[in-house]
Design a protein around this motif. Sequence first.
Motif, PDB file in Angstrom:
ATOM      1  N   PHE A   1       0.824  -1.215   0.000  1.00 19.65           N
ATOM      2  CA  PHE A   1       0.000   0.000   0.000  1.00 19.65           C
ATOM      3  C   PHE A   1       0.852   1.256   0.000  1.00 19.65           C
ATOM      4  O   PHE A   1       1.508   1.579   0.987  1.00 19.65           O
ATOM      5  CB  PHE A   1      -0.903  -0.023   1.227  1.00 19.65           C
ATOM      6  N   SER A   2       0.824   1.985  -1.130  1.00 24.14           N
ATOM      7  CA  SER A   2       1.560   3.246  -1.231  1.00 24.14           C
ATOM      8  C   SER A   2       0.679   4.452  -0.927  1.00 24.14           C
ATOM      9  O   SER A   2       1.187   5.545  -0.665  1.00 24.14           O
ATOM     10  CB  SER A   2       2.134   3.401  -2.645  1.00 24.14           C
ATOM     11  N   GLY A   3      -0.640   4.262  -1.010  1.00 16.33           N
ATOM     12  CA  GLY A   3      -1.554   5.389  -0.866  1.00 16.33           C
ATOM     13  C   GLY A   3      -1.858   6.062  -2.187  1.00 16.33           C
ATOM     14  O   GLY A   3      -2.506   7.109  -2.225  1.00 16.33           O
TER      15      GLY A   3
ATOM     16  N   LYS B   1      -9.368  -0.759  -0.482  1.00 15.79           N
ATOM     17  CA  LYS B   1     -10.778  -0.529  -0.144  1.00 15.79           C
ATOM     18  C   LYS B   1     -11.637  -1.735  -0.512  1.00 15.79           C
ATOM     19  O   LYS B   1     -12.438  -2.208   0.312  1.00 15.79           O
ATOM     20  CB  LYS B   1     -11.273   0.722  -0.879  1.00 15.79           C
ATOM     21  N   VAL B   2     -11.460  -2.247  -1.720  1.00 14.51           N
ATOM     22  CA  VAL B   2     -12.258  -3.399  -2.155  1.00 14.51           C
ATOM     23  C   VAL B   2     -11.894  -4.637  -1.341  1.00 14.51           C
ATOM     24  O   VAL B   2     -12.763  -5.426  -0.955  1.00 14.51           O
ATOM     25  CB  VAL B   2     -12.077  -3.653  -3.663  1.00 14.51           C
TER      26      VAL B   2
ATOM     27  N   ILE C   1     -10.105   4.047   5.513  1.00 20.52           N
ATOM     28  CA  ILE C   1     -10.672   2.818   4.940  1.00 20.52           C
ATOM     29  C   ILE C   1     -11.035   1.826   6.036  1.00 20.52           C
ATOM     30  O   ILE C   1     -11.911   0.971   5.857  1.00 20.52           O
ATOM     31  CB  ILE C   1      -9.666   2.198   3.937  1.00 20.52           C
ATOM     32  N   GLY C   2     -10.386   1.957   7.187  1.00 20.96           N
ATOM     33  CA  GLY C   2     -10.663   1.050   8.295  1.00 20.96           C
ATOM     34  C   GLY C   2      -9.858  -0.225   8.251  1.00 20.96           C
ATOM     35  O   GLY C   2     -10.220  -1.227   8.878  1.00 20.96           O
ATOM     36  N   ALA C   3      -8.732  -0.194   7.537  1.00 19.69           N
ATOM     37  CA  ALA C   3      -7.915  -1.392   7.377  1.00 19.69           C
ATOM     38  C   ALA C   3      -6.770  -1.428   8.385  1.00 19.69           C
ATOM     39  O   ALA C   3      -6.251  -0.385   8.789  1.00 19.69           O
ATOM     40  CB  ALA C   3      -7.336  -1.435   5.957  1.00 19.69           C
TER      41      ALA C   3
ATOM     42  N   GLY D   1     -16.203   7.135  -3.422  1.00 18.57           N
ATOM     43  CA  GLY D   1     -15.927   8.207  -2.471  1.00 18.57           C
ATOM     44  C   GLY D   1     -14.498   8.270  -1.989  1.00 18.57           C
ATOM     45  O   GLY D   1     -14.224   8.890  -0.940  1.00 18.57           O
ATOM     46  N   LEU D   2     -13.568   7.687  -2.734  1.00 19.09           N
ATOM     47  CA  LEU D   2     -12.158   7.718  -2.336  1.00 19.09           C
ATOM     48  C   LEU D   2     -11.528   9.038  -2.780  1.00 19.09           C
ATOM     49  O   LEU D   2     -11.636   9.430  -3.941  1.00 19.09           O
ATOM     50  CB  LEU D   2     -11.401   6.542  -2.965  1.00 19.09           C
ATOM     51  N   THR D   3     -10.872   9.716  -1.858  1.00 19.91           N
ATOM     52  CA  THR D   3     -10.294  11.024  -2.154  1.00 19.91           C
ATOM     53  C   THR D   3      -9.120  10.938  -3.129  1.00 19.91           C
ATOM     54  O   THR D   3      -8.693  11.964  -3.673  1.00 19.91           O
ATOM     55  CB  THR D   3      -9.811  11.697  -0.865  1.00 19.91           C
TER      56      THR D   3
END
Length: 266
Positions: free
Chosen positions: A22-24, A33-34, A68-70, A161-163
Amino acid sequence: MQKKYNRLVEIIKDMESVVVAFSGGVDSTLLLKVAQDTLGDRVIAVTITSPFHAKWEETEARELAVKIGAKHIMLPKTLENGALKYNPVNRCYLCKKDVFSDIQDYAARNGYQWVADGTNQDDAADYRPGMQALRELNIRSPLLEAGMTKQEIRELSEKMGLTTWDKPPYACLLTRIPYGQEIKEEDLQRVDQAESYLMSLGFRQVRVRLHGNMGRIEVAKEEFAEILKIHKLEQINQVFKELGFQYAALDLEGYRTGKMNDGIVR
């Protein structure tokens, strides 16, 4: 696009548990997210921290994972890989082989079945030797497997809704150094500070390529009118000198992805 999204969900569901590199960025954020929506606590995001990654990007990755809550960890790396010292043409292969081997070790130690990255359908069009390392290590690329293009990823990210949906592409700081030039941590820090400064002025698509004691600035062509204002040029020149650049130059072609790959025999 809905069919591709459904296919992506099925791919991730079949993986059962996964570590997301995950780089963002746009791609890995959608993937995380998925994956989080599909697998819940059987997903963890791993972000590499190193001298060749921008500090602002590491901060953004932390914040995005929280939104994302991960679950999320930072995995530190150094410049100890001697093969990277002089920035060889196959640096992406060497770096990805090293980094993803460590992520795989983490996955194995913690009971995750797969490691996944955000490679997409469009990535096959550029010079990307790092993809060979991913194949050799059997890293999964669910977005690529689902046939998703960059534009589709952006559109889907916006709908979810991802920024990050319109976030400009970014790459590690090693891509700012010409092939064959010795990698020095102080040079990477200088480039990182210069790019962060330009972003603070409002420029979104930014690269500062290092050529000896000169910083070659790339911005999107639509931002030329802003950067060419006399007071901006004077301000940028002054800050670049304070950062240790003897010269600051503007690339008249503007930003173009993969520009440091020009002239490579493939």
